[in-house]
Motif scaffolding. Structure first.
Motif, PDB file in Angstrom:
ATOM      1  N   PRO A 341       0.808  -1.230   0.000  1.00  0.00           N
ATOM      2  CA  PRO A 341       0.000   0.000   0.000  1.00  0.00           C
ATOM      3  C   PRO A 341       0.834   1.269   0.000  1.00  0.00           C
ATOM      4  N   TYR A 342       2.044   1.208   0.579  1.00  0.00           N
ATOM      5  CA  TYR A 342       2.864   2.410   0.676  1.00  0.00           C
ATOM      6  C   TYR A 342       3.255   2.958  -0.695  1.00  0.00           C
ATOM      7  N   ALA A 343       3.118   2.150  -1.748  1.00  0.00           N
ATOM      8  CA  ALA A 343       3.418   2.650  -3.092  1.00  0.00           C
ATOM      9  C   ALA A 343       2.476   3.777  -3.493  1.00  0.00           C
ATOM     10  N   ALA A 344       1.294   3.804  -2.868  1.00  0.00           N
ATOM     11  CA  ALA A 344       0.315   4.852  -3.170  1.00  0.00           C
ATOM     12  C   ALA A 344      -0.017   5.717  -1.967  1.00  0.00           C
ATOM     13  N   ASP A 345       0.100   5.139  -0.765  1.00  0.00           N
ATOM     14  CA  ASP A 345      -0.438   5.791   0.430  1.00  0.00           C
ATOM     15  C   ASP A 345       0.622   5.863   1.530  1.00  0.00           C
ATOM     16  N   PRO A 346       1.206   7.034   1.767  1.00  0.00           N
ATOM     17  CA  PRO A 346       2.235   7.160   2.798  1.00  0.00           C
ATOM     18  C   PRO A 346       1.681   7.395   4.205  1.00  0.00           C
ATOM     19  N   THR A 347       0.359   7.283   4.372  1.00  0.00           N
ATOM     20  CA  THR A 347      -0.260   7.678   5.645  1.00  0.00           C
ATOM     21  C   THR A 347      -0.504   6.505   6.590  1.00  0.00           C
ATOM     22  N   ARG A 348       0.072   5.340   6.306  1.00  0.00           N
ATOM     23  CA  ARG A 348      -0.244   4.151   7.102  1.00  0.00           C
ATOM     24  C   ARG A 348       0.800   3.837   8.164  1.00  0.00           C
ATOM     25  N   GLY A 349       1.577   4.841   8.534  1.00  0.00           N
ATOM     26  CA  GLY A 349       2.497   4.678   9.645  1.00  0.00           C
ATOM     27  C   GLY A 349       3.825   4.057   9.281  1.00  0.00           C
ATOM     28  N   GLY A 350       4.129   3.936   8.023  1.00  0.00           N
ATOM     29  CA  GLY A 350       5.380   3.323   7.604  1.00  0.00           C
ATOM     30  C   GLY A 350       5.159   2.338   6.485  1.00  0.00           C
ATOM     31  N   HIS A 351       6.162   1.527   6.215  1.00  0.00           N
ATOM     32  CA  HIS A 351       6.101   0.564   5.122  1.00  0.00           C
ATOM     33  C   HIS A 351       5.396  -0.699   5.588  1.00  0.00           C
ATOM     34  N   THR A 352       4.101  -0.770   5.319  1.00  0.00           N
ATOM     35  CA  THR A 352       3.310  -1.965   5.643  1.00  0.00           C
ATOM     36  C   THR A 352       3.092  -2.755   4.361  1.00  0.00           C
ATOM     37  N   LEU A 353       3.017  -4.062   4.528  1.00  0.00           N
ATOM     38  CA  LEU A 353       2.959  -4.964   3.391  1.00  0.00           C
ATOM     39  C   LEU A 353       2.118  -6.164   3.769  1.00  0.00           C
ATOM     40  N   TRP A 354       1.375  -6.731   2.789  1.00  0.00           N
ATOM     41  CA  TRP A 354       0.738  -8.022   3.049  1.00  0.00           C
ATOM     42  C   TRP A 354       0.812  -8.886   1.804  1.00  0.00           C
TER      43      TRP A 354
END
Length: 465
Positions: A341-354
């Motif tokens: 998600p961080y590729a589009a959205d920097p507002t998730r508290g850091g580099h989150t991935l699933w």
């Protein structure tokens, strides 16, 4: 609250059903068993404080394409697009990239560019009238010239197994791999009918509306739908589990549940009960969420800009993985669907991935190592970036959301037979034999996806009644 309609379950379909009924002037009560609304749209901090992870859907192509959600102007919901909609890394050559621009995508496919434009590109060019026709079995049907002809053409190709279609339509490793990765979203053996249709529809949406995410997490969309319901005078209550229909007192009841839950909730006519008991659930998934200390170190840096990444290399490898799952076995080299998600959205508290892989329904196997090995294959050093991980196998997924029976995130097997009877054969399968009671989960047409159309169709039937 004295309600005209009670909606049970607050996944995308339940939420859309509740809003549709409320907009028609009905007094609506929405009940959710979990302590938060959203179902497959929930987001939580499952790894580290401040890291927002989507427990279910992240990529919202279906939401933007859906007739039910397109018409809603929801406050606070912002869709953000990654630089690249999807990427498909390969072992010995550059990754294949899917851009919003179909022609740019085709250019990256070389000899298969024309075939891409003639298949996924043509569906995208047909636009919303064709998508609406595919997602709205009850209509209203589009009147634009040529829509039904395009739908017939899509159907003729779409009914094919993707292994057949890929070898007929594409000549390169890249083209065949790309459509296989798209079709594998169906969670079916890729030798099965309809897998081409699922793959082409998803691919075309990348060009028609993109594959965006909701800024701040998918929970934002769920919360906005609840807020819309309340603004219309409806009531929404979380933490209230409905075990039996007898607990409810309203002329209209809409259930965002699958056949297994409905069978436990109601005394049904014997014939209908037997038909529901024949409903089949599909493979499950094993999902891992990570908190990273930086972006995934992809060998091919072009993949870094993709919101969605398909890991599995060639058509043959992906087809073998999905065939193993369909046969009830665990693939040692599974097809992995990954979202950054961080590729589009920097507002998730850091580099989150699933990421997840497909497993037999109800599997208890821990697939963490197999998934991370597939990521390391294309991103050496990935494990060194991991700060924390959170895993959910089929049992944990079903415990969090009972609709995910055996870890099946699609609400039931999506094969040809069940495509035609979902959950039973009927011109209006959302209607049940019980007066005023309707089903609206992804076990009803048009099936899985964060589009809300099952809820929209069930609510429209209820309003007609």
């Amino acid at each position: 609250m004295s309600a005209d309609a009670v909606v049970v379950g607050s996944g995308p379909n339940g939420l859309v059903a509740a809003v549709t009924l409320a907009r028609a002037g009905r007094r609506v009560l929405l009940l959710e068993a979990a302590d938060r609304f959203g179902g497959g749209l929930r987001s939580e901090e499952v790894t580290l404080p401040g890291r927002v992870h989507d427990l279910g859907a992240t990529v919202m192509a279906m939401a933007l394409a859906s007739p039910a959600l397109r018409e809603l102007s929801l406050k606070g919901v912002v869709y953000v697009h990654p630089p690249v909609a999807a990427a498909h890394p390969l072992d010995d050559r550059p990754a294949v990239l899917v851009h919003r621009d179909a022609r740019r995508t085709a250019e990256g496919l070389g000899r298969d560019g024309r075939a891409w434009l003639a298949s996924a590109g043509a569906i995208a060019r047909a636009g919303f009238p064709l998508v609406d026709l595919l997602l709205q079995p009850l209509g209203p049907y589009p009147t634009a010239p040529g829509v039904f002809a395009r739908a017939a053409g899509f159907g003729l190709a779409g009914v094919l197994p993707v292994t057949t279609f890929a070898r007929r339509a594409f000549r390169t490793v890249e083209g065949r791999a790309l459509i296989a990765g798209m079709a594998a979203h169906s969670m079916l053996d890729l030798r099965a009918p309809l897998t081409t249709g699922y793959g082409l529809l998803l691919a075309s949406l990348a060009h028609l509306v993109g594959w965006p995410v909701v800024r701040g997490g998918s929970q934002v969309l769920a919360d906005a739908l609840v807020a819309e319901l309340r603004s219309l005078g409806g009531e929404a209550v979380a933490g209230h589990r409905v075990r039996r229909l007898a607990e409810l007192d309203a002329p209209t009841v809409v259930l965002d549940v699958t056949p297994r839950q409905f069978l436990a909730m109601a005394d049904l006519p014997a014939g209908y009960r037997r038909r529901l008991e024949r409903f089949r659930y599909g493979p499950g998934v094993f999902k891992v969420d990570w908190a990273l200390d930086g972006p995934v170190p992809w060998r091919d840096q072009a993949v870094a800009g993709a919101g969605t990444v398909h890991l599995g290399s060639t058509l043959e490898e992906i087809a073998l993985s999905e065939a193993e799952t369909a046969a009830g076995r665990h693939s040692p080299r599974p097809y992995v669907l990954l979202v950054q998600p961080y590729a589009a959205d920097p507002t998730r508290g850091g580099h989150t991935l699933w990421a997840y892989c497909h497993v037999p329904n109800g599997s208890r196997a821990d697939m963490t190592d197999a998934i991370e090995t597939q990521i390391e294959r294309y991103a050496p050093g990935f494990r060194d970036r991991v700060l924390a991980r959170h895993t959910m196998g089929p049992a944990e997924l079903e415990a969090a959301n009972p609709n995910l029976v055996g870890g099946d995130i699609g609400g039931g097997l999506a094969g040809l037979r069940q495509f035609l009877r979902r959950p039973v054969w009927s011109p209006a399968p959302w209607r049940t034999p019980l007066p005023g009671v309707f089903l609206c989960s992804s076990a009803t047409p048009p099936g899985p996806g964060a589009h809300g159309m099952g809820g929209h169709q069930a609510a429209r039937l209820a309003l007609r009644s």
